[in-house]
Design a protein around this motif. Structure first.
Motif, PDB file in Angstrom:
ATOM      1  N   UNK A  46       0.886  -1.195  -0.132  1.00 51.02           N
ATOM      2  CA  UNK A  46      -0.044   0.172  -0.093  1.00 51.02           C
ATOM      3  C   UNK A  46       0.846   1.262  -0.053  1.00 51.02           C
ATOM      4  N   UNK A  47       2.168   1.190   0.549  1.00 54.86           N
ATOM      5  CA  UNK A  47       3.168   2.287   0.462  1.00 54.86           C
ATOM      6  C   UNK A  47       3.437   2.668  -0.713  1.00 54.86           C
ATOM      7  N   UNK A  48       3.176   1.910  -1.853  1.00 57.83           N
ATOM      8  CA  UNK A  48       3.582   2.140  -3.223  1.00 57.83           C
ATOM      9  C   UNK A  48       2.457   2.766  -3.918  1.00 57.83           C
ATOM     10  N   UNK A  49       1.281   3.168  -3.429  1.00 57.06           N
ATOM     11  CA  UNK A  49       0.292   3.893  -4.008  1.00 57.06           C
ATOM     12  C   UNK A  49       0.115   5.312  -3.316  1.00 57.06           C
ATOM     13  N   UNK A  50       0.104   6.111  -4.415  1.00 58.60           N
ATOM     14  CA  UNK A  50      -0.196   7.470  -4.238  1.00 58.60           C
ATOM     15  C   UNK A  50      -1.434   8.435  -4.550  1.00 58.60           C
ATOM     16  N   UNK A  51      -1.818   9.101  -3.912  1.00 61.53           N
ATOM     17  CA  UNK A  51      -3.026   9.878  -4.129  1.00 61.53           C
ATOM     18  C   UNK A  51      -2.400  11.274  -4.996  1.00 61.53           C
ATOM     19  N   UNK A  52      -2.830  11.602  -6.248  1.00 56.84           N
ATOM     20  CA  UNK A  52      -2.610  12.595  -6.883  1.00 56.84           C
ATOM     21  C   UNK A  52      -3.380  13.719  -7.418  1.00 56.84           C
ATOM     22  N   UNK A  53      -4.686  13.272  -7.114  1.00 54.58           N
ATOM     23  CA  UNK A  53      -5.788  14.276  -7.556  1.00 54.58           C
ATOM     24  C   UNK A  53      -7.144  14.051  -6.808  1.00 54.58           C
ATOM     25  N   UNK A  54      -7.798  15.051  -6.286  1.00 54.25           N
ATOM     26  CA  UNK A  54      -8.986  14.818  -5.517  1.00 54.25           C
ATOM     27  C   UNK A  54     -10.064  15.810  -6.078  1.00 54.25           C
ATOM     28  N   UNK A  55     -11.394  15.427  -6.073  1.00 50.03           N
ATOM     29  CA  UNK A  55     -12.385  16.335  -6.445  1.00 50.03           C
ATOM     30  C   UNK A  55     -13.912  16.068  -5.705  1.00 50.03           C
TER      31      UNK A  55
END
Length: 383
Positions: free
Chosen positions: A3-12
């Motif tokens: 899970x540490x290898x996943x990033x959030x890059x946009x939110x709406x």
């Protein structure tokens, strides 16, 4: 890949509330476009999406508005935990190598009034509904009343929680309830299900939220401030847990699924409650936030009375909770509610939360969902 290898890059987010004839799918498409714009990405870059809704039977139809690219789009529903599950499944699609960019999208448009239904959908007899016990307001009133007696929680504490969340909502441009109320007004208003009064409950409503996720190693292609997924855990109830739609109080008690999800999430993240800088906790009602403070490991049962009186959960406190007003100020469109928590936490960690921004450079955020018939999702994020 972890899970540490996943990033959030946009939110709406599409504002929560009431929006006339606008369809839930339209709100979802607006939120998704906002998240893509936040990530500086096109829909064509997305390899898979997980879309949650209670009222919309085929939420994957959102592709008609976003683009018919042929990608797999899966419908998700886990009661009030739906948004967290959508996020978790999008992350797992990346971890398992299905794609390097995924989206979680949620939306709903609920009718007015408390959530209710036919008890048969969860395997309960018809008498359970005929006596009024299938109403969520009834269960939450019963649960917090018992908890208050066992652990010395006052009605003033419930009112202070609701007052805090409404005050936070007044600072949040996209919140539904944007009028702060004095604690005394909340405490002394009409009782809905004792000891909970009208301003201590959230309301079903309309709205949408969306999140863009990607492999952590490509996150800076999209943003200079990625937020990393440290853990995302779903747990269901165990035998003996007293949960939503329980027809009786178990003789042999077991912890809530929140306790199990929280412990596992801390273990996966390699963090503890003391590391959390900002938290969003399920506040279907003010009593739920009180109980969830303990179930998520932030304090012991009964300590909430002192925490709340001292303002520990205010935006300026040692653990700001529900900084955008939570469900009490925003209402609950089920498919979107959990992703609203993610939206708020990402803004807080990136320093973009405006008048409600938590001071002290927050680095770790925590979100928690709980819903029928006894399911909980805990997500931990960090910069």
């Amino acid at each position: 890949m972890s899970a540490h290898d996943v990033a959030i890059v946009g939110v709406g987010l599409h504002p929560f509330g009431r929006h006339g004839a606008k369809q839930a799918l339209e709100m979802g498409a607006d939120a998704a476009r906002d998240a893509l714009a936040d990530a500086g990405a096109e829909w064509s870059r997305v390899g898979t999406a997980f879309v949650g809704s209670h009222e919309v039977s085929n939420p994957d139809a959102i592709v008609g508005s976003l683009g018919l690219t042929g990608i797999p789009v899966r419908a998700v529903f886990n009661g009030c935990a739906t948004g967290g599950v959508s996020l978790q499944m999008a992350a797992k699609a990346i971890q398992y190598g299905e794609t390097d960019v995924a989206m979680a999208i949620g939306f709903d448009k609920h009718p007015r009034g408390a959530f209710a239904g036919d008890p048969s959908v969860v395997g309960l007899p018809s008498w359970y509904g005929q006596t009024g016990l299938f109403l969520t307001t009834h269960f939450f009133g019963t649960k917090i009343n018992r908890y208050m007696g066992l652990h010395g929680i006052s009605k003033d504490s419930l009112a202070r929680v609701a007052a805090k969340n409404l005050a936070n909502g007044a600072l949040t441009p996209h919140a539904w309830r944007r009028k702060a109320l004095p604690m005394e007004t909340i405490r002394d208003s009409e009782v809905v299900n004792y000891p909970l009064t009208r301003y201590m409950y959230c309301n079903p409503c309309e709205g949408a939220a969306a999140v863009v996720l990607c492999r952590a190693d490509i996150a800076r292609e999209f943003t200079s401030a990625p937020v990393y997924l440290r853990a995302s855990v779903l747990r269901s109830r165990r035998n003996g847990a007293f949960e939503l739609q329980s027809p009786s109080l178990p003789l042999d008690a077991a912890p809530s699924p929140t306790v199990d999800a929280s412990k596992q999430a801390y273990d996966e993240a390699g963090l503890g409650p003391e590391d959390v800088d900002v938290a969003q906790l399920q506040d279907t009602d003010a009593g739920s936030e009180v109980i969830h403070l303990a179930e998520n490991g932030f304090c012991a049962d009964g300590e909430q009375e002192k925490w709340i009186a001292e303002g520990a959960t205010e935006i300026t406190g040692r653990l700001p909770v529900n900084t955008d007003g939570g469900l009490i100020a925003n209402g609950e469109p089920i498919g979107a509610s959990g992703l609203r928590q993610i939206y708020e936490t990402v803004l807080q960690l990136q320093g973009r939360a405006g008048d409600r921004q938590v001071a002290g450079d927050p680095r770790v955020g925590y979100t928690h969902l709980y819903g029928a018939p006894g399911a909980s999702v805990v997500t931990i994020l960090s910069r």
